[in-house]
Motif scaffolding. Structure first.
Motif, PDB file in Angstrom:
ATOM      1  N   ARG A 292     -14.598 -99.901 143.739  1.00 30.00           N
ATOM      2  CA  ARG A 292     -13.526 -99.333 142.916  1.00 30.00           C
ATOM      3  C   ARG A 292     -12.245 -99.123 143.720  1.00 30.00           C
ATOM      4  NH1 ARG A 292     -16.090 -94.311 139.716  1.00 30.00           N
ATOM      5  NH2 ARG A 292     -13.968 -94.285 138.873  1.00 30.00           N
ATOM      6  N   ARG A 293     -12.115 -99.902 144.792  1.00 29.14           N
ATOM      7  CA  ARG A 293     -10.932 -99.775 145.646  1.00 29.14           C
ATOM      8  C   ARG A 293      -9.648-100.051 144.868  1.00 29.14           C
ATOM      9  NH1 ARG A 293      -8.100-103.076 149.537  1.00 29.14           N
ATOM     10  NH2 ARG A 293      -7.702-101.966 151.511  1.00 29.14           N
ATOM     11  N   HIS A 294      -9.728-100.925 143.862  1.00 24.78           N
ATOM     12  CA  HIS A 294      -8.554-101.268 143.069  1.00 24.78           C
ATOM     13  C   HIS A 294      -7.964-100.029 142.379  1.00 24.78           C
ATOM     14  CE1 HIS A 294     -12.207-101.711 140.608  1.00 24.78           C
ATOM     15  NE2 HIS A 294     -11.482-101.223 139.623  1.00 24.78           N
TER      16      HIS A 294
ATOM     17  N   PRO B  38      -6.083-100.232 137.690  1.00 19.72           N
ATOM     18  CA  PRO B  38      -7.277 -99.964 136.873  1.00 19.72           C
ATOM     19  C   PRO B  38      -7.719-101.219 136.134  1.00 19.72           C
ATOM     20  CG  PRO B  38      -5.484 -98.400 136.420  1.00 19.72           C
ATOM     21  CD  PRO B  38      -4.899 -99.517 137.201  1.00 19.72           C
ATOM     22  N   VAL B  39      -9.013-101.252 135.797  1.00 16.66           N
ATOM     23  CA  VAL B  39      -9.537-102.361 134.991  1.00 16.66           C
ATOM     24  C   VAL B  39      -9.973-101.887 133.608  1.00 16.66           C
ATOM     25  CG1 VAL B  39     -10.243-103.721 136.984  1.00 16.66           C
ATOM     26  CG2 VAL B  39     -11.854-102.107 135.982  1.00 16.66           C
TER      27      VAL B  39
ATOM     28  N   ALA C  23     -14.716 -89.037 127.471  1.00 13.86           N
ATOM     29  CA  ALA C  23     -14.173 -88.564 128.746  1.00 13.86           C
ATOM     30  C   ALA C  23     -14.680 -89.490 129.844  1.00 13.86           C
ATOM     31  CB  ALA C  23     -14.597 -87.124 129.014  1.00 13.86           C
ATOM     32  N   PHE C  24     -13.807 -89.843 130.772  1.00 12.76           N
ATOM     33  CA  PHE C  24     -14.185 -90.800 131.805  1.00 12.76           C
ATOM     34  C   PHE C  24     -13.458 -90.482 133.102  1.00 12.76           C
ATOM     35  CE2 PHE C  24     -10.531 -92.430 129.552  1.00 12.76           C
ATOM     36  CZ  PHE C  24      -9.716 -93.000 130.520  1.00 12.76           C
ATOM     37  N   HIS C  25     -13.978 -91.038 134.190  1.00  9.46           N
ATOM     38  CA  HIS C  25     -13.438 -90.775 135.529  1.00  9.46           C
ATOM     39  C   HIS C  25     -12.703 -91.998 136.066  1.00  9.46           C
ATOM     40  CE1 HIS C  25     -13.639 -90.902 139.980  1.00  9.46           C
ATOM     41  NE2 HIS C  25     -13.335 -89.623 139.870  1.00  9.46           N
ATOM     42  N   GLN C  26     -11.631 -91.717 136.797  1.00  8.95           N
ATOM     43  CA  GLN C  26     -10.946 -92.718 137.600  1.00  8.95           C
ATOM     44  C   GLN C  26     -10.601 -92.092 138.940  1.00  8.95           C
ATOM     45  OE1 GLN C  26      -9.378 -96.293 136.375  1.00  8.95           O
ATOM     46  NE2 GLN C  26     -11.512 -95.797 135.932  1.00  8.95           N
ATOM     47  N   TYR C  27     -10.508 -92.942 139.975  1.00  9.27           N
ATOM     48  CA  TYR C  27      -9.994 -92.449 141.249  1.00  9.27           C
ATOM     49  C   TYR C  27      -8.483 -92.291 141.154  1.00  9.27           C
ATOM     50  CZ  TYR C  27     -14.370 -93.100 143.780  1.00  9.27           C
ATOM     51  OH  TYR C  27     -15.658 -92.992 144.220  1.00  9.27           O
TER      52      TYR C  27
END
Length: 425
Positions: A34-36, A42-43, A103-107
């Motif tokens: 998930r480095r992107h 984001p994808v 609900a969702f997570h992103q870096y």
């Protein structure tokens, strides 16, 4: 001028930041798959309807906002909430705890101008809720330039950080002007934030009081309870480097008085499990290791719980908790979590991250402070040997936590005008 200099330097810092991310990934501190996201690419697609972005730096902040996420989702059936954090540990916890699919997570992206701009262009949040006090200049400035409604929630600002910001009043005012509102944990912190230039500041309490008791896998709890039996159990929870050696030394001494005592040793960062295991081996204290599928046997003096997301299990197993991060100048960790599960709390001299919480619990007789690690064996032995005293202390702390659990209601009431202005209320 300082921000212009910072922005200019970060424009040039891309290659260096990428190398840092690579090194962190090699140490397990970043997720290579998930480095992107860290680079603002984001994808996942942006939800078609309203999107609230909640940024929480790490585990403690992310857990604190879970009740808020639940309440936000009640505002409308098509609304979604994105929670960003910056650590692998918090990402794994959010994957399990967020109420999917809404609900969702992103870096969170690294604070490079290109990464920040790409992140915001993709997600276009309707509202930003920033948790506590991790201030990234490029990210906050981009939110302000985009005109996105933004509030600082569960705001915390230590005396030390306040002193630093007071020496840069213009920079502080410019950076913090992104927040139309700040909801502080305490009146003292509200005064500090107001002095730094945020116009609408209110003290509404600590959201960590509103979090439900940490969950536990019932099958795992039953298996470990059976393995431990009636042995006296205590834990050092969320320990940092240096504190494991203190815990082990305390357990060695404690077993002279309580030969069957079992220590549950829980490092704050599970990837330090090998390092902690080496300390246990060197001490001669026999132990089992949770990450290797072990269970505490009759001959074990310690159980190394170097796993993720099992603090609810730990606090249910251990009637006495020594708070990690409080014997090193880390600031301590959340004493509300063990209090809600009836584990009596002992803490060291460095609990400044939870000063008001600990102060209220101490006034109620709900925590036991000690001045140094040499006092841990006496404190633990005293509580393990006196069930009535231990239960009275645990109940006093739990009563404080329950009395303050309405913080989430005050936060939602204070946010209502901003939610309406953003079109998500």
């Amino acid at each position: 001028m300082l921000y212009s200099l910072y922005r200019g330097l970060t424009h040039l810092a891309g290659p260096a930041v990428r190398r840092i991310l690579d090194r962190r990934a090699a140490r397990g501190k970043e997720d290579p798959a998930r480095r992107h996201e860290r680079l603002g690419r984001p994808v996942l697609p942006r939800p078609p309807a309203g999107l609230i972005w909640v940024h929480a730096a790490s585990v403690g902040e992310a857990l604190a906002v879970l009740p808020l996420v639940d309440r936000l989702l009640l505002l409308g059936p098509h609304l979604q909430v994105m929670v960003t954090t910056g650590t692998v540990t918090s990402a794994a916890l959010m994957a399990r705890r967020l109420p999917r699919p809404r609900a969702f997570h992103q870096y969170v992206p690294v604070d490079l101008p290109g990464a920040v701009d790409s992140f915001l262009a993709h997600w276009r949040p309707d509202l930003v809720l920033w948790v506590e006090s991790e201030f990234w200049p490029n990210l906050l400035s981009a939110i302000r330039r985009a005109g996105i409604p933004c509030a600082l929630i569960n705001a915390r600002l230590s005396a030390r950080s306040f002193g630093h910001w007071r020496r840069l009043p213009g920079t502080a005012r410019q950076l913090l002007s992104v927040f139309q509102m700040a909801l502080a944990q305490t009146a003292v912190e509200a005064e500090r934030l107001s002095a730094l230039g945020i116009a609408d500041v209110r003290a509404v309490g600590n959201l960590k009081y509103s979090a439900p008791p940490l969950p536990a896998d019932l099958a795992g709890l039953a298996a470990l309870s059976a393995a431990i039996g009636s042995r006296p159990v205590w834990t050092v929870a969320s320990s940092h480097a240096g504190e494991e050696a203190m815990a082990i030394a305390a357990q060695v001494e404690l077993r002279h008085r309580l030969p069957d005592a079992l220590l549950l040793l829980v490092p704050r960062h599970p990837d330090r499990g090998g390092e902690v295991a080496d300390l246990l081996k060197a001490s001669g204290l026999s132990f089992a290791r949770r990450s290797e599928g072990g269970r505490p046997g009759p001959g074990h003096g310690a159980f190394l719980m170097d796993t993720l997301g099992e603090m609810g299990l730990v606090f249910r197993l251990a009637p006495v908790t020594v708070m990690g991060g409080s014997f090193m100048p880390v600031g301590g960790h959340n004493p509300i979590e063990p209090a809600l599960l009836n584990s009596a709390v002992i803490h060291g001299p460095h609990m400044f991250n939870f000063a008001e919480v600990v102060g209220e619990m101490q006034d109620a007789g709900g925590v036991l402070p000690v001045s140094g690690p040499d006092q841990i064996p006496d404190a633990v032995a005293g509580l393990l040997s006196d069930p009535l005293r231990r239960q009275a202390q645990a109940e006093a702390a739990r009563a404080v936590a329950l009395r303050n659990a309405t913080a989430i209601d005050r936060v939602m009431a204070a946010l209502s005008p901003l939610l309406n202005r953003a079109g998500v209320g």
